[in-house]
Design a protein around this motif. Structure first.
Motif, PDB file in Angstrom:
ATOM      1  N   SER A   1       1.190  -1.073   0.078  1.00 33.62           N
ATOM      2  CA  SER A   1      -0.381   0.174  -0.679  1.00 33.62           C
ATOM      3  C   SER A   1       1.307   1.716   0.086  1.00 33.62           C
ATOM      4  O   SER A   1       0.709   1.924  -0.477  1.00 33.62           O
ATOM      5  CB  SER A   1      -1.469   0.095   1.350  1.00 33.62           C
ATOM      6  N   VAL A   2       1.921   1.234   0.873  1.00 36.23           N
ATOM      7  CA  VAL A   2       3.247   2.864   0.644  1.00 36.23           C
ATOM      8  C   VAL A   2       3.066   2.607  -0.696  1.00 36.23           C
ATOM      9  O   VAL A   2       3.801   3.981  -1.139  1.00 36.23           O
ATOM     10  CB  VAL A   2       4.166   2.086   1.492  1.00 36.23           C
ATOM     11  N   GLU A   3       3.617   1.389  -0.811  1.00 31.52           N
ATOM     12  CA  GLU A   3       4.332   1.407  -2.724  1.00 31.52           C
ATOM     13  C   GLU A   3       3.201   2.232  -3.419  1.00 31.52           C
ATOM     14  O   GLU A   3       4.434   3.306  -4.059  1.00 31.52           O
ATOM     15  CB  GLU A   3       4.309  -0.056  -3.133  1.00 31.52           C
ATOM     16  N   HIS A   9       6.039   4.861  -7.749  1.00 28.45           N
ATOM     17  CA  HIS A   9       4.343   4.067  -8.716  1.00 28.45           C
ATOM     18  C   HIS A   9       4.194   5.211  -9.220  1.00 28.45           C
ATOM     19  O   HIS A   9       3.257   5.325 -10.397  1.00 28.45           O
ATOM     20  CB  HIS A   9       2.848   3.572  -7.598  1.00 28.45           C
ATOM     21  N   ALA A  10       3.737   6.984  -8.981  1.00 32.25           N
ATOM     22  CA  ALA A  10       3.325   7.929  -9.709  1.00 32.25           C
ATOM     23  C   ALA A  10       4.199   8.018 -11.042  1.00 32.25           C
ATOM     24  O   ALA A  10       3.529   8.757 -11.730  1.00 32.25           O
ATOM     25  CB  ALA A  10       3.140   9.047  -8.420  1.00 32.25           C
ATOM     26  N   SER A  14       7.998   2.225 -10.292  1.00 31.18           N
ATOM     27  CA  SER A  14       7.710   1.299  -9.426  1.00 31.18           C
ATOM     28  C   SER A  14       7.632  -0.181  -9.593  1.00 31.18           C
ATOM     29  O   SER A  14       7.668  -0.482 -10.469  1.00 31.18           O
ATOM     30  CB  SER A  14       6.571   1.572  -8.244  1.00 31.18           C
ATOM     31  N   VAL A  15       9.015  -1.140  -9.270  1.00 27.37           N
ATOM     32  CA  VAL A  15       9.445  -2.522  -9.341  1.00 27.37           C
ATOM     33  C   VAL A  15       8.323  -2.636  -9.037  1.00 27.37           C
ATOM     34  O   VAL A  15       7.388  -4.721  -9.635  1.00 27.37           O
ATOM     35  CB  VAL A  15      10.605  -2.932  -9.923  1.00 27.37           C
ATOM     36  N   LEU A  16       7.597  -2.729  -7.697  1.00 25.95           N
ATOM     37  CA  LEU A  16       7.177  -3.718  -7.008  1.00 25.95           C
ATOM     38  C   LEU A  16       5.330  -3.239  -7.946  1.00 25.95           C
ATOM     39  O   LEU A  16       4.472  -4.662  -7.095  1.00 25.95           O
ATOM     40  CB  LEU A  16       7.140  -2.645  -5.574  1.00 25.95           C
ATOM     41  N   ALA A  17       4.648  -2.644  -8.422  1.00 25.77           N
ATOM     42  CA  ALA A  17       4.019  -2.398  -9.323  1.00 25.77           C
ATOM     43  C   ALA A  17       3.947  -4.249 -10.068  1.00 25.77           C
ATOM     44  O   ALA A  17       2.868  -4.058 -11.097  1.00 25.77           O
ATOM     45  CB  ALA A  17       3.481  -0.804  -9.890  1.00 25.77           C
ATOM     46  N   SER A  18       5.196  -4.436 -10.134  1.00 25.99           N
ATOM     47  CA  SER A  18       5.091  -5.186 -11.959  1.00 25.99           C
ATOM     48  C   SER A  18       4.984  -6.379 -10.999  1.00 25.99           C
ATOM     49  O   SER A  18       5.564  -6.748 -10.247  1.00 25.99           O
ATOM     50  CB  SER A  18       6.593  -5.171 -12.623  1.00 25.99           C
ATOM     51  N   PRO A  19       3.875  -7.041 -11.404  1.00 21.66           N
ATOM     52  CA  PRO A  19       3.440  -8.744 -10.357  1.00 21.66           C
ATOM     53  C   PRO A  19       4.636  -9.727 -10.859  1.00 21.66           C
ATOM     54  O   PRO A  19       5.096 -10.834  -9.445  1.00 21.66           O
ATOM     55  CB  PRO A  19       2.203  -8.988 -11.769  1.00 21.66           C
ATOM     56  N   ARG A  20       5.504  -9.436 -12.257  1.00 27.37           N
ATOM     57  CA  ARG A  20       6.767 -10.195 -12.265  1.00 27.37           C
ATOM     58  C   ARG A  20       8.014  -9.975 -11.696  1.00 27.37           C
ATOM     59  O   ARG A  20       8.327 -10.805 -10.535  1.00 27.37           O
ATOM     60  CB  ARG A  20       7.740 -10.185 -13.731  1.00 27.37           C
ATOM     61  N   TYR A  21       7.922  -9.140 -11.184  1.00 27.96           N
ATOM     62  CA  TYR A  21       8.716  -8.157 -10.128  1.00 27.96           C
ATOM     63  C   TYR A  21       8.800  -8.610  -8.301  1.00 27.96           C
ATOM     64  O   TYR A  21       9.172  -8.749  -8.038  1.00 27.96           O
ATOM     65  CB  TYR A  21       9.697  -6.758  -9.972  1.00 27.96           C
ATOM     66  N   ARG A  22       7.285  -7.860  -8.752  1.00 30.18           N
ATOM     67  CA  ARG A  22       6.532  -8.457  -6.776  1.00 30.18           C
ATOM     68  C   ARG A  22       7.075  -9.658  -6.561  1.00 30.18           C
ATOM     69  O   ARG A  22       7.833 -10.384  -5.303  1.00 30.18           O
ATOM     70  CB  ARG A  22       5.777  -7.518  -6.252  1.00 30.18           C
ATOM     71  N   ALA A  23       6.969 -11.287  -7.013  1.00 31.42           N
ATOM     72  CA  ALA A  23       6.927 -12.766  -6.947  1.00 31.42           C
ATOM     73  C   ALA A  23       8.160 -12.172  -6.787  1.00 31.42           C
ATOM     74  O   ALA A  23       8.216 -13.609  -5.936  1.00 31.42           O
ATOM     75  CB  ALA A  23       6.245 -12.827  -8.512  1.00 31.42           C
ATOM     76  N   GLN A  66      14.598  -2.673  -1.666  1.00 29.70           N
ATOM     77  CA  GLN A  66      13.345  -2.004  -2.061  1.00 29.70           C
ATOM     78  C   GLN A  66      13.638  -0.605  -0.270  1.00 29.70           C
ATOM     79  O   GLN A  66      13.156  -1.324   0.352  1.00 29.70           O
ATOM     80  CB  GLN A  66      12.167  -1.872  -2.524  1.00 29.70           C
ATOM     81  N   LEU A  67      12.498   0.494  -1.531  1.00 36.44           N
ATOM     82  CA  LEU A  67      12.617   1.398  -0.404  1.00 36.44           C
ATOM     83  C   LEU A  67      11.200   2.323  -0.623  1.00 36.44           C
ATOM     84  O   LEU A  67      12.061   3.064  -1.622  1.00 36.44           O
ATOM     85  CB  LEU A  67      13.768   2.292   0.094  1.00 36.44           C
ATOM     86  N   GLY A  68      10.408   2.875  -0.096  1.00 35.44           N
ATOM     87  CA  GLY A  68       9.705   3.751  -0.024  1.00 35.44           C
ATOM     88  C   GLY A  68       8.737   4.271   1.306  1.00 35.44           C
ATOM     89  O   GLY A  68       8.786   4.201   1.537  1.00 35.44           O
ATOM     90  N   PHE A  69       7.898   5.306   0.316  1.00 31.30           N
ATOM     91  CA  PHE A  69       6.760   6.154   1.757  1.00 31.30           C
ATOM     92  C   PHE A  69       5.937   7.068   0.500  1.00 31.30           C
ATOM     93  O   PHE A  69       6.436   6.949  -0.579  1.00 31.30           O
ATOM     94  CB  PHE A  69       8.549   7.044   1.538  1.00 31.30           C
TER      95      PHE A  69
END
Length: 126
Positions: A1-3, A9-10, A14-23, A66-69
């Motif tokens: 949710s932070v990401e 993301h904006a 964001s690599v975490l927005a990609s299902p492949r990278y998140r996995a 990763q780091l995000g805020f």
């Protein structure tokens, strides 16, 4: 949710927005947890996550992943605060290296040196 509330993301970075990278990161972090290598730090307000940093340790070295805020709270420096809290915890456990990963301009203020890696491919013919 932070990401989802981050500048990454904006801006579509964001690599975490990609299902492949998140996995990929889920797999790496689950494997790291099994061997006690996973490190994660959150800044929270109540039940709401505001910033995070995660990575893993091996020997005396930490490698950040990763780091995000929450970008609406950028003026509070929460990304810096979670990173500093993690660094302090890593020092206490004996880590002497904090690897920020790939060189990027926004990481420069946290680095005291940059290592340039070279890859060589050797092909044996015949």
């Amino acid at each position: 949710s932070v990401e989802r509330r981050s500048w990454k993301h904006a801006s579509g970075q964001s690599v975490l927005a990609s299902p492949r990278y998140r996995a990929f990161y889920m797999n790496v972090m689950q494997r790291g947890a099994r061997r006690g290598a996973r490190r994660v730090m959150f800044a929270k307000q109540g039940d709401t996550d505001l910033a995070y940093v995660f990575g893993g340790v091996m020997g005396g070295a930490y490698r950040g992943f990763q780091l995000g805020f929450d970008d609406t709270l950028a003026h509070l420096g929460l990304g810096n605060q979670v990173q500093m809290a993690l660094i302090e915890a890593l020092i206490e456990e004996g880590c002497d290296t904090y690897d920020l990963g790939m060189a990027m301009a926004y990481k420069d203020r946290w680095a005291d040196e940059t290592l340039e890696l070279q890859t060589a491919v050797v092909i044996k013919s015949g």
